[in-house]
Design a protein around this motif. Structure first.
Motif, PDB file in Angstrom:
ATOM      1  N   MET A  97       0.511  16.022  -5.071  1.00 14.81           N
ATOM      2  CA  MET A  97       0.556  14.733  -4.390  1.00 14.81           C
ATOM      3  C   MET A  97       1.998  14.250  -4.345  1.00 14.81           C
ATOM      4  N   SER A  98       2.335  13.504  -3.308  1.00  9.55           N
ATOM      5  CA  SER A  98       3.683  12.975  -3.166  1.00  9.55           C
ATOM      6  C   SER A  98       3.622  11.645  -2.431  1.00  9.55           C
ATOM      7  N   VAL A  99       4.579  10.753  -2.728  1.00  8.35           N
ATOM      8  CA  VAL A  99       4.646   9.447  -2.071  1.00  8.35           C
ATOM      9  C   VAL A  99       5.127   9.645  -0.643  1.00  8.35           C
ATOM     10  N   ASP A 100       4.363   9.119   0.306  1.00  8.58           N
ATOM     11  CA  ASP A 100       4.680   9.278   1.726  1.00  8.58           C
ATOM     12  C   ASP A 100       5.391   8.058   2.291  1.00  8.58           C
ATOM     13  N   GLY A 101       5.038   6.887   1.791  1.00  9.41           N
ATOM     14  CA  GLY A 101       5.667   5.670   2.289  1.00  9.41           C
ATOM     15  C   GLY A 101       4.932   4.448   1.772  1.00  9.41           C
ATOM     16  N   ILE A 102       5.472   3.271   2.075  1.00 11.43           N
ATOM     17  CA  ILE A 102       4.877   2.004   1.650  1.00 11.43           C
ATOM     18  C   ILE A 102       4.605   1.151   2.876  1.00 11.43           C
ATOM     19  N   GLN A 103       3.368   0.695   3.028  1.00 17.97           N
ATOM     20  CA  GLN A 103       2.966  -0.180   4.118  1.00 17.97           C
ATOM     21  C   GLN A 103       2.642  -1.569   3.556  1.00 17.97           C
ATOM     22  N   TYR A 104       2.736  -2.595   4.421  1.00 18.62           N
ATOM     23  CA  TYR A 104       2.539  -3.964   3.955  1.00 18.62           C
ATOM     24  C   TYR A 104       1.364  -4.665   4.634  1.00 18.62           C
ATOM     25  N   ASN A 105       0.761  -4.033   5.624  1.00 16.89           N
ATOM     26  CA  ASN A 105      -0.376  -4.629   6.318  1.00 16.89           C
ATOM     27  C   ASN A 105      -1.580  -3.711   6.149  1.00 16.89           C
ATOM     28  N   VAL A 125       1.308  -7.674 -17.002  1.00 14.73           N
ATOM     29  CA  VAL A 125       2.706  -7.462 -17.361  1.00 14.73           C
ATOM     30  C   VAL A 125       3.232  -8.776 -17.922  1.00 14.73           C
ATOM     31  N   GLY A 126       3.469  -8.802 -19.216  1.00 15.37           N
ATOM     32  CA  GLY A 126       3.854 -10.053 -19.864  1.00 15.37           C
ATOM     33  C   GLY A 126       2.714 -11.049 -19.809  1.00 15.37           C
ATOM     34  N   GLU A 127       2.949 -12.203 -19.196  1.00 14.66           N
ATOM     35  CA  GLU A 127       1.929 -13.245 -19.081  1.00 14.66           C
ATOM     36  C   GLU A 127       1.243 -13.254 -17.722  1.00 14.66           C
ATOM     37  N   HIS A 128       1.591 -12.329 -16.858  1.00  9.69           N
ATOM     38  CA  HIS A 128       1.089 -12.337 -15.486  1.00  9.69           C
ATOM     39  C   HIS A 128       0.132 -11.172 -15.264  1.00  9.69           C
ATOM     40  N   THR A 129      -0.980 -11.455 -14.570  1.00 14.84           N
ATOM     41  CA  THR A 129      -2.010 -10.461 -14.301  1.00 14.84           C
ATOM     42  C   THR A 129      -2.201 -10.310 -12.795  1.00 14.84           C
ATOM     43  N   ALA A 130      -2.375  -9.085 -12.358  1.00 14.58           N
ATOM     44  CA  ALA A 130      -2.590  -8.807 -10.937  1.00 14.58           C
ATOM     45  C   ALA A 130      -3.655  -7.733 -10.802  1.00 14.58           C
ATOM     46  N   LYS A 131      -4.315  -7.729  -9.643  1.00  8.32           N
ATOM     47  CA  LYS A 131      -5.319  -6.716  -9.335  1.00  8.32           C
ATOM     48  C   LYS A 131      -4.676  -5.597  -8.523  1.00  8.32           C
ATOM     49  N   ALA A 132      -5.095  -4.384  -8.795  1.00  6.38           N
ATOM     50  CA  ALA A 132      -4.606  -3.221  -8.056  1.00  6.38           C
ATOM     51  C   ALA A 132      -5.768  -2.280  -7.805  1.00  6.38           C
ATOM     52  N   THR A 133      -5.622  -1.441  -6.800  1.00 10.81           N
ATOM     53  CA  THR A 133      -6.651  -0.445  -6.497  1.00 10.81           C
ATOM     54  C   THR A 133      -5.989   0.904  -6.273  1.00 10.81           C
ATOM     55  N   VAL A 134      -6.755   1.935  -6.561  1.00 12.97           N
ATOM     56  CA  VAL A 134      -6.346   3.317  -6.259  1.00 12.97           C
ATOM     57  C   VAL A 134      -7.491   3.947  -5.489  1.00 12.97           C
ATOM     58  N   MET A 180       0.865  -1.187   0.000  1.00  8.59           N
ATOM     59  CA  MET A 180       0.000   0.000   0.000  1.00  8.59           C
ATOM     60  C   MET A 180       0.898   1.233   0.000  1.00  8.59           C
ATOM     61  N   VAL A 181       0.902   1.932  -1.126  1.00  9.93           N
ATOM     62  CA  VAL A 181       1.690   3.151  -1.249  1.00  9.93           C
ATOM     63  C   VAL A 181       0.824   4.312  -0.782  1.00  9.93           C
ATOM     64  N   LEU A 182       1.191   4.926   0.336  1.00  7.57           N
ATOM     65  CA  LEU A 182       0.437   6.045   0.890  1.00  7.57           C
ATOM     66  C   LEU A 182       0.949   7.340   0.279  1.00  7.57           C
ATOM     67  N   CYS A 183       0.019   8.142  -0.221  1.00  7.17           N
ATOM     68  CA  CYS A 183       0.377   9.374  -0.927  1.00  7.17           C
ATOM     69  C   CYS A 183      -0.274  10.565  -0.244  1.00  7.17           C
ATOM     70  N   ILE A 218      -2.280   3.734  -3.379  1.00  5.36           N
ATOM     71  CA  ILE A 218      -2.114   2.877  -4.555  1.00  5.36           C
ATOM     72  C   ILE A 218      -1.727   1.508  -4.026  1.00  5.36           C
ATOM     73  N   GLN A 219      -2.572   0.524  -4.243  1.00  4.51           N
ATOM     74  CA  GLN A 219      -2.381  -0.811  -3.656  1.00  4.51           C
ATOM     75  C   GLN A 219      -2.207  -1.851  -4.744  1.00  4.51           C
ATOM     76  N   PHE A 220      -1.282  -2.793  -4.526  1.00  5.84           N
ATOM     77  CA  PHE A 220      -1.052  -3.889  -5.474  1.00  5.84           C
ATOM     78  C   PHE A 220      -0.339  -5.001  -4.724  1.00  5.84           C
ATOM     79  N   PRO A 221      -0.373  -6.240  -5.215  1.00  2.00           N
ATOM     80  CA  PRO A 221       0.309  -7.345  -4.533  1.00  2.00           C
ATOM     81  C   PRO A 221       1.820  -7.140  -4.536  1.00  2.00           C
TER      82      PRO A 221
END
Length: 307
Positions: A159-167, A189-198, A86-89, A100-103
């Motif tokens: 807006m600016s990136v504040d930090g990255i959290q993992y929980n 990305v290539g052959e791999h798909t992932a879900k993300a949220t903003v 989870m990228v906190l902005c 901005i959240q992604f696996p």
């Protein structure tokens, strides 16, 4: 007795869904007009983000916006996996932060590709190392620029990136009841798909969207109707004076019959709109086509009928 208690007494317990309280002072649904504007903005961001990933990861990437909705932060956080990136902005002038959240496994595969690897899909979910953290942060700073560009006038604050959290349960980007505009993305990305949220705080976007159903004053209603009617297309015809006949005469018409028209030779033709004569005109020509020259305007014709 509350509504929930009354329902539990009077209704059978089997098959009854729990009653959820709804605060009409803070609606959690977006108006259709607002949803469409936000969808267009986030679709633009998806295209920009996909192009940026392709350039940085050096693998063909595509980002697709699947859904835009509004939830409070507690609902949004509960919908995320327990371990995720989870990228906190920070947004200037606002306490709540955008997310901005992604696996983490997807981000690690991007890093592998950036460093010349194959980016296999078997990467486990874990925290980033310092080098991985720096590379992912740089990717997110570029994505944040694309997000700010795509939202345009909807988000004027920097807006600016504040930090990255993992929980997702410990990352406090906003208060539990703060409303968030949540957009769900599919990243390939290539052959791999992932879900993300903003997720962007609603208070940062909704004021710029305006009213869902704006109303205008009726003080100048007459002028508005006049201006609108002035641009409505109508059919104009040039006619002879009509003749009154009996049906038997019409049924007996054949080729060669002469039908007298009570229109004097010296009188101009009628210029009619929807069968109502409004002016008079003489027959003329405009190049190779017939035309009419107005000799008596609508005002004069109306005065003659009134007299």
């Amino acid at each position: 007795m509350t509504v929930q208690e009354q329902l539990s007494i009077s209704a059978p317990t089997r098959g009854v869904s729990p009653v959820e309280l709804y605060d009409f002072r803070r609606p959690t649904t977006l108006a259709r007009e607002h949803t469409r504007v936000l969808e267009l903005a986030f679709e633009t961001f998806a295209r920009q983000w996909g192009t940026q990933l392709t350039a940085k990861v050096r693998v063909m990437s595509q980002v697709t916006c699947e859904l835009v909705s509004m939830h409070n932060y507690d609902e949004y956080a509960a919908s995320l996996p327990a371990t995720t990136a989870m990228v906190l902005c920070s947004i200037e002038g606002l306490a709540p932060k955008a997310v901005i959240q992604f696996p983490t496994s997807a981000a690690l595969s991007w890093v592998v590709n950036m460093l010349g690897g194959t980016g296999g899909g078997g990467v486990a979910e874990r925290k980033f190392t310092q080098i991985e953290h720096a590379l992912v942060r740089r990717l997110m700073e570029d994505a944040l620029e694309d997000l700010h560009y795509s939202l345009g006038s909807l988000l004027g604050a920097p807006m600016s990136v504040d930090g990255i959290q993992y929980n997702s349960q410990f990352a406090q980007a906003a208060a539990t009841q703060d409303l968030m505009i949540v957009s769900i993305f599919s990243i390939r990305v290539g052959e791999h798909t992932a879900k993300a949220t903003v997720a962007v705080p609603a208070e940062a976007l909704l004021p710029q969207l305006g009213e869902a159903n704006p109303t205008s004053t009726t003080a100048n209603a007459k002028q508005l109707i006049h201006d609108q009617m002035a641009w409505v297309p109508v059919d104009v015809s040039v006619q002879l004076a009509s003749a009154r006949v009996v049906p038997s005469m019409i049924l007996g018409l054949k080729v060669g019959d002469v039908l007298p028209i009570p229109h004097p030779q010296h009188r101009p033709l009628d210029v009619a709109v929807d069968g109502h004569p409004l002016a008079r005109a003489a027959v003329g020509a405009n190049g190779s086509r017939l035309a009419c020259v107005v000799v008596n305007g609508p005002a004069a014709t109306i005065e003659e009928k009134t007299a």
